[in-house]
Write a protein that holds these residues in place. Structure first.
Motif, mmCIF file in Angstrom:
data_model
loop_
_atom_site.group_PDB
_atom_site.id
_atom_site.type_symbol
_atom_site.label_atom_id
_atom_site.label_comp_id
_atom_site.label_asym_id
_atom_site.label_seq_id
_atom_site.Cartn_x
_atom_site.Cartn_y
_atom_site.Cartn_z
ATOM 1 N N THR A 81 92.122 46.897 -0.082
ATOM 2 C CA THR A 81 92.442 48.180 0.564
ATOM 3 C C THR A 81 91.180 48.995 0.797
ATOM 4 N N LYS A 82 90.275 48.989 -0.181
ATOM 5 C CA LYS A 82 89.024 49.744 -0.035
ATOM 6 C C LYS A 82 88.232 49.251 1.172
ATOM 7 N N ALA A 83 88.086 47.936 1.309
ATOM 8 C CA ALA A 83 87.325 47.383 2.429
ATOM 9 C C ALA A 83 88.011 47.703 3.756
ATOM 10 N N PHE A 84 89.329 47.586 3.789
ATOM 11 C CA PHE A 84 90.068 47.842 5.025
ATOM 12 C C PHE A 84 89.936 49.302 5.453
ATOM 13 N N LEU A 85 90.164 50.209 4.519
ATOM 14 C CA LEU A 85 90.119 51.631 4.865
ATOM 15 C C LEU A 85 88.694 52.077 5.207
ATOM 16 N N SER A 86 87.710 51.564 4.467
ATOM 17 C CA SER A 86 86.317 51.922 4.752
ATOM 18 C C SER A 86 85.904 51.424 6.133
ATOM 19 N N ALA A 87 86.320 50.204 6.472
ATOM 20 C CA ALA A 87 86.014 49.661 7.798
ATOM 21 C C ALA A 87 86.699 50.473 8.879
ATOM 22 N N THR A 88 87.939 50.863 8.637
ATOM 23 C CA THR A 88 88.696 51.625 9.642
ATOM 24 C C THR A 88 88.078 52.991 9.879
ATOM 25 N N VAL A 89 87.764 53.721 8.806
ATOM 26 C CA VAL A 89 87.202 55.059 8.985
ATOM 27 C C VAL A 89 85.816 54.974 9.620
#
Length: 307
Positions: A49-57
């Motif tokens: 989740t951290k990688a996904f959200l960081s990539a998205t933002v």
């Protein structure tokens, strides 16, 4: 944890990434909100989740920055980041990198970078993301990201000061500076300023500001020592507060509404740069904003009456 709980746990990190890429509190908050909408609307569960959200933002912030750069080129007068009073993301293991990267000086250096260079630098050198996650976030290969980082570091190092002051030294110097400012003590002010000190304001054409930067210890001391006693006389108040991790102050009118912020660059035992953000559009996230034009008129009237 639920999706909401996972997101809220990572919100401080997401905001901190977006703010460093964008230099805007409002735009960073919007980027975080858009990240939530995409996460909430996704039917698949990411491996990290951290990688996904960081990539998205990061991707959202890059897109916003590309359009924002055009507006900044048309900006009236000097452009400064929106002042940040406290960084919501804390990591004791990277406290020094986090503090340095949010300073006005560092954010202005980041403006020299392309959006991709800026994102890669922030993710790698500030938040220590791996190149695999960075590559996913910016849509480039790991090799390309390494090259982007090399170029970004070169630009950043070229503009960094050679000597930095420790936290206690900065605070002590700032306390003396604001005491002298309150008293209108030109001599005391002059003694705290570097010979080539710069006094610069960001009004964006929407608030009173200096026509141009004031340069030199004598000139800056006289401007500050002349203006601020008049502000004190009409009940303008200031409270010492860190601004973007630097010693500074928030100035308020007699009703407690915000007029501007001031941040000090302290290096080698002297104040090198004084930056004020006066543009009301950049202050609303701190609290209710006062009418700087009305304060300016009141000061001019007070000065005329004394003559």
């Amino acid at each position: 944890m639920s999706k909401v709980e996972e997101f809220e746990e990572l919100r401080p990190l997401l905001f901190s990434i977006a703010y460093r890429i964008l230099g805007s509190v409002a735009e960073a908050e919007d980027a975080v909100q858009e990240t939530w909408l995409r996460f909430d609307g996704s039917s698949t569960l990411p491996t990290s989740t951290k990688a996904f959200l960081s990539a998205t933002v990061t991707r959202i912030a890059i897109d916003v920055l590309r359009s924002a750069r055009v507006r900044r080129e048309e900006y009236v007068g000097p452009w400064f980041p929106e002042p940040l009073l406290s960084d919501p993301y804390q990591d004791p293991g990277r406290a020094a990198e986090l503090a340095d990267s949010v300073s006005m000086a560092a954010l202005l250096l980041l403006e020299r970078l392309s959006p991709l260079e800026r994102a890669v630098f922030v993710l790698r050198d500030v938040f220590a993301f791996g190149f695999d996650d960075i590559a996913t976030a910016v849509g480039r290969s790991e090799s390309a990201c390494r090259q982007l980082l090399v170029r970004a570091r070169r630009h950043m190092e070229a503009g960094r000061p050679r000597f930095a002051a420790d936290r206690q030294e900065r605070q002590e110097l700032a306390t003396r500076f604001f005491d002298a400012l309150k008293d209108g003590d030109v001599g005391a002010l002059r003694s705290l300023l570097a010979a080539d000190v710069h006094l610069v304001g960001d009004g964006g054409g929407k608030a009173p500001q200096l026509a141009r930067a004031v340069v030199g210890a004598e000139n800056v001391a006289r401007v500050l020592g002349t203006v601020f006693p008049w502000l004190i006389q009409i009940d303008v108040m200031f409270e010492l507060h860190e601004v973007n991790g630097q010693p500074g102050a928030i100035f308020r009118d007699r009703d407690g509404k915000i007029l501007h912020t001031m941040a000090l660059d302290v290096l080698d035992g002297q104040i090198q740069t004084i930056r004020s953000v006066v543009n009301p559009d950049k202050l609303g996230h701190i609290g209710p904003v006062g009418d700087a034009w009305a304060v300016d008129r009141e000061v001019k009237q007070a000065r005329r009456q004394q003559k």
